[in-house]
Enzyme design. Structure first.
Site, PDB file in Angstrom:
ATOM      1  N   HIS A  46      47.904  31.866  38.002  1.00 48.22           N
ATOM      2  CA  HIS A  46      46.761  30.957  37.903  1.00 48.22           C
ATOM      3  C   HIS A  46      47.138  29.608  37.290  1.00 48.22           C
ATOM      4  CE1 HIS A  46      43.507  33.633  39.256  1.00 48.22           C
ATOM      5  NE2 HIS A  46      44.330  34.590  38.838  1.00 48.22           N
ATOM      6  N   ASP A  80      44.311  43.272  45.895  1.00 49.80           N
ATOM      7  CA  ASP A  80      44.561  44.049  47.105  1.00 49.80           C
ATOM      8  C   ASP A  80      44.338  45.533  46.826  1.00 49.80           C
ATOM      9  OD1 ASP A  80      46.028  42.189  49.238  1.00 49.80           O
ATOM     10  OD2 ASP A  80      46.748  41.622  47.253  1.00 49.80           O
ATOM     11  N   HIS A 104      49.918  47.852  34.427  1.00 50.76           N
ATOM     12  CA  HIS A 104      50.246  46.462  34.724  1.00 50.76           C
ATOM     13  C   HIS A 104      51.292  45.983  33.709  1.00 50.76           C
ATOM     14  CE1 HIS A 104      49.725  42.674  36.719  1.00 50.76           C
ATOM     15  NE2 HIS A 104      48.650  43.082  37.379  1.00 50.76           N
TER      16      HIS A 104
END
Length: 402
Positions: free
Chosen positions: A17, A349, A104
């Site tokens: 980002h 996704d 993650h």
């Protein structure tokens, strides 16, 4: 680190980002005709928002070449490739200020660097792969023009839905002729005919259903991508530690979400006998320099023997785990150690493998390109020496006379 390759060196930059992502390519040969039009097709195949099977993040991923070319030709100097991030939503990740997302990289990045990106996955995000794909497109054009190399990847499984050859390898511990025929003929046009990017229509329909089922349940699913590299020059690879399959494994396992790699017969080959698995040499011909040119009757080796390419198709399969970020409440711990419930937001996704196809192809191109430049450097250096007598039997693999 963020640089891959020794002769064809690619350094990627950017977070998920931030304002932009991209790469610097150093070592590209001069004189290659190159414009954005050569790079954009693979970035378009990789970009998000292509269908309801991918993240809805709407990025055009338009590439700009900022250096290293003039009048559409490479100068031999570093090539800068730039892609703007246009659809950032860092506010979607405010909950990660308190919770590391399960499976993650939030926690591990914090442990390593003492800081982490405040939104998205930062450098662990798949946005980082834009630089890889852009660089891979350059490598691929050179390989195609000079050697006729063709690289095609496709989705071979999603969850428990898989193409028939995978079950055949698992059950019969062999590869059927139909699989090798597929490797001979598969094209990107055929792969892209379905957004799942599986060339078997019936299996692709089942894969699509599996992905959409997980998306509706706010869950995710993994899969595998199979890749073939055709017309690979023989002699590529740098034993002992930079063998061609070792570099391919390094490249593929550096892609986000990867968890497994196998080449040739892979794990199924461990259950085969040597008498079956061996690839006999056949069809001996003589090249223009008078040297023998052998082929193999089978290709369980995956085009690589002793870490060096033998001229056959190089093929391998890469495993991708289910995406870690899911829009489903999960009981986990906060950074301060207190328990809680994380309900992640953001756009993700439900399955990464359809968009991973061009990433796998690009990393394969980078590996082969680096190996080509290494081998050409060696060959050129050797060619400057006085010629070895053709009567020397070791030049042709003949036994020395007694």
């Amino acid at each position: 680190m963020s640089t891959f390759g020794q002769y064809f060196r690619v350094t990627t930059f950017g977070e998920s980002h931030c304002k932009a992502v991209g790469c610097i390519v150093d070592g590209c040969p001069p004189g290659l005709e190159l414009t954005e039009g050569d790079v954009q097709p693979q970035l378009t195949r990789r970009r998000p928002g292509q269908s309801n099977l991918t993240t809805p993040r709407n990025e055009k991923d338009q590439v700009v070449i900022q250096s290293g070319t003039e009048f559409g030709v490479t100068l031999g100097t570093p090539i800068g490739l730039f892609v703007a991030n246009q659809d950032q939503r860092p506010h979607d990740y405010s909950e990660t200020d308190f919770y590391p997302r399960p499976s993650h990289a939030d926690w591990t990045y914090l442990q390593k660097y003492g800081v982490k990106a405040s939104s998205g996955g930062g450098r662990s995000s798949a946005r980082e792969t834009i630089g890889r794909v852009a660089a891979g497109a350059i490598a691929e054009k050179y390989l195609r023009l000079v050697y006729g190399v063709e690289i095609v990847a496709f989705v071979s499984s999603v969850g428990c839905v898989e193409m028939p050859f995978i079950a055949q390898m698992r059950n019969d511990r062999a590869l059927e002729p139909e699989f090798f025929q597929l490797l001979d003929s598969i094209t990107r046009e055929r792969v892209d005919a379905d957004m799942v990017r599986c060339p078997d229509k019936d299996v692709a329909d089942q894969m699509r259903d599996e992905i959409l089922k997980n998306k509706e349940a706010c869950d995710s699913v993994g899969g595998t991508v199979t890749c073939v590299i055709r017309r690979v020059p023989s002699g590529l690879g740098e034993p002992c530690f930079d063998k061609l399959e070792a570099k391919l494994a390094h490249a593929m396992l550096s892609i986000p979400a990867t968890k497994g790699f196998e080449i040739g017969s892979g794990f199924a080959g461990t259950a085969m006998h040597g008498s079956v698995h061996n690839d006999p040499f056949v069809n001996s011909t003589v090249d223009p320099q008078g040297k023998p040119n052998l082929r193999t009757a089978t290709n369980f080796s995956g085009g690589i023997q002793g870490g060096i390419s033998n001229g056959e198709h190089v093929y391998f399969r890469v495993a991708f785990k289910p995406p870690a970020t899911i829009s489903q409440a999960q009981t986990t711990a906060q950074y301060n150690g207190q328990g809680g419930i994380l309900a992640a937001r953001g756009r993700h996704d439900p399955c990464v493998v359809p968009r991973a196809v061009p990433i796998v192809e690009s990393m394969a191109a980078l590996v082969v390109m680096d190996a080509v430049l290494a081998q050409n450097s060696r060959s050129k250096s050797a060619s400057l020496l006085p010629a070895v007598s053709k009567s020397n039997p070791l030049m042709y693999g003949q036994p020395p006379s007694s």
